[in-house]
Design a protein around this motif. Structure first.
Motif, PDB file in Angstrom:
ATOM      1  N   ASP A   1       6.760  -0.349  -1.058  1.00 20.81           N
ATOM      2  CA  ASP A   1       7.069  -0.800   0.185  1.00 20.81           C
ATOM      3  C   ASP A   1       6.192  -0.058   1.308  1.00 20.81           C
ATOM      4  OD1 ASP A   1       9.200  -2.415  -0.769  1.00 20.81           O
ATOM      5  OD2 ASP A   1      10.801  -0.611  -0.445  1.00 20.81           O
ATOM      6  N   LEU A   2       5.328   0.897   1.076  1.00 19.71           N
ATOM      7  CA  LEU A   2       4.484   1.313   1.822  1.00 19.71           C
ATOM      8  C   LEU A   2       3.017   0.475   1.973  1.00 19.71           C
ATOM      9  CD1 LEU A   2       3.226   3.805   3.320  1.00 19.71           C
ATOM     10  CD2 LEU A   2       2.904   4.902   1.196  1.00 19.71           C
ATOM     11  N   SER A   3       2.605   0.235   3.257  1.00 20.45           N
ATOM     12  CA  SER A   3       1.550  -0.684   3.337  1.00 20.45           C
ATOM     13  C   SER A   3       0.489   0.103   3.224  1.00 20.45           C
ATOM     14  CB  SER A   3       1.665  -1.279   4.963  1.00 20.45           C
ATOM     15  OG  SER A   3       1.589  -0.682   5.741  1.00 20.45           O
ATOM     16  N   LYS A   4      -0.498  -0.748   2.854  1.00 24.42           N
ATOM     17  CA  LYS A   4      -2.033   0.107   2.710  1.00 24.42           C
ATOM     18  C   LYS A   4      -2.461   0.744   4.010  1.00 24.42           C
ATOM     19  CE  LYS A   4      -3.316  -2.368  -1.340  1.00 24.42           C
ATOM     20  NZ  LYS A   4      -4.377  -3.298  -1.926  1.00 24.42           N
ATOM     21  N   ARG A   5      -2.169  -0.096   5.174  1.00 25.12           N
ATOM     22  CA  ARG A   5      -2.564   0.323   6.440  1.00 25.12           C
ATOM     23  C   ARG A   5      -1.686   1.903   6.773  1.00 25.12           C
ATOM     24  NH1 ARG A   5      -0.556   1.023  11.326  1.00 25.12           N
ATOM     25  NH2 ARG A   5       1.378  -0.609  10.911  1.00 25.12           N
ATOM     26  N   VAL A   6      -0.665   1.838   6.521  1.00 23.36           N
ATOM     27  CA  VAL A   6       0.440   3.211   6.942  1.00 23.36           C
ATOM     28  C   VAL A   6      -0.115   4.204   5.965  1.00 23.36           C
ATOM     29  CG1 VAL A   6       2.516   4.152   7.176  1.00 23.36           C
ATOM     30  CG2 VAL A   6       2.248   1.815   7.961  1.00 23.36           C
ATOM     31  N   LEU A   7      -0.295   3.771   4.725  1.00 20.83           N
ATOM     32  CA  LEU A   7      -0.856   4.952   3.650  1.00 20.83           C
ATOM     33  C   LEU A   7      -2.398   5.322   3.993  1.00 20.83           C
ATOM     34  CD1 LEU A   7      -0.495   6.555   0.950  1.00 20.83           C
ATOM     35  CD2 LEU A   7      -1.567   4.204  -0.214  1.00 20.83           C
ATOM     36  N   THR A   8      -3.075   4.692   4.595  1.00 24.32           N
ATOM     37  CA  THR A   8      -4.409   5.157   4.811  1.00 24.32           C
ATOM     38  C   THR A   8      -4.191   6.237   6.080  1.00 24.32           C
ATOM     39  OG1 THR A   8      -5.454   3.140   4.174  1.00 24.32           O
ATOM     40  CG2 THR A   8      -6.448   4.434   5.993  1.00 24.32           C
ATOM     41  N   GLU A   9      -3.203   5.874   7.002  1.00 24.12           N
ATOM     42  CA  GLU A   9      -2.901   6.676   8.228  1.00 24.12           C
ATOM     43  C   GLU A   9      -2.290   7.983   7.980  1.00 24.12           C
ATOM     44  OE1 GLU A   9      -0.211   4.587  10.929  1.00 24.12           O
ATOM     45  OE2 GLU A   9      -1.796   3.216  11.318  1.00 24.12           O
ATOM     46  N   ARG A  10      -1.376   7.830   6.975  1.00 24.94           N
ATOM     47  CA  ARG A  10      -0.570   9.048   6.546  1.00 24.94           C
ATOM     48  C   ARG A  10      -1.578  10.164   5.538  1.00 24.94           C
ATOM     49  NH1 ARG A  10       1.978   7.225   9.474  1.00 24.94           N
ATOM     50  NH2 ARG A  10       4.292   6.788   9.628  1.00 24.94           N
ATOM     51  N   MET A  11      -2.380   9.475   4.942  1.00 22.80           N
ATOM     52  CA  MET A  11      -3.543  10.260   4.135  1.00 22.80           C
ATOM     53  C   MET A  11      -4.396  10.874   4.932  1.00 22.80           C
ATOM     54  SD  MET A  11      -2.076   9.949   1.205  1.00 22.80           S
ATOM     55  CE  MET A  11      -3.231  10.786   0.077  1.00 22.80           C
TER      56      MET A  11
END
Length: 107
Positions: A47-57
């Motif tokens: 459910d985690l979008s790639k955009r948000v995953l990139t931001e969090r990483m």
């Protein structure tokens, strides 16, 4: 144990703000089992979008919690792993996951 009269300091506030961001705790929890590629993390938290995953990483890397490791083999791969600081944080999330299994029943 938390002291009754504990005062909040900027470091505590900043820590809870970081951990409280959506998906951050899960990302750290997933990385506790070992290095993962971006796609593996995304698969484990669908459910985690790639955009948000990139931001969090990027944010976790900036705080010294996650290390981005480029493996210079063909094809070039990038893995993410927890730093010592990140592992210490992940150890705290273990008891939270046990609490969640016991008390946060999903209907």
């Amino acid at each position: 144990m938390i002291e009754e009269q504990a005062e909040l300091c900027p470091e505590i506030e900043k820590s809870f703000e970081l951990i409280g961001k959506r998906w951050t705790g899960l990302i750290i929890y997933v990385l506790f089992s070992g290095p993962k590629r971006f796609s593996e993390i995304h698969t484990l938290i669908p459910d985690l979008s790639k955009r948000v995953l990139t931001e969090r990483m990027k944010e976790l890397e900036g705080h010294g919690i996650v290390l981005r490791h480029v493996i210079p083999e063909r094809p070039i791969r990038t893995e993410y792993l927890l730093t010592k600081k990140g592992n210490e944080l992940a150890k705290i999330l273990g008891p939270i996951s046990q609490w969640a299994i016991k008390w946060m029943k999903v209907k």
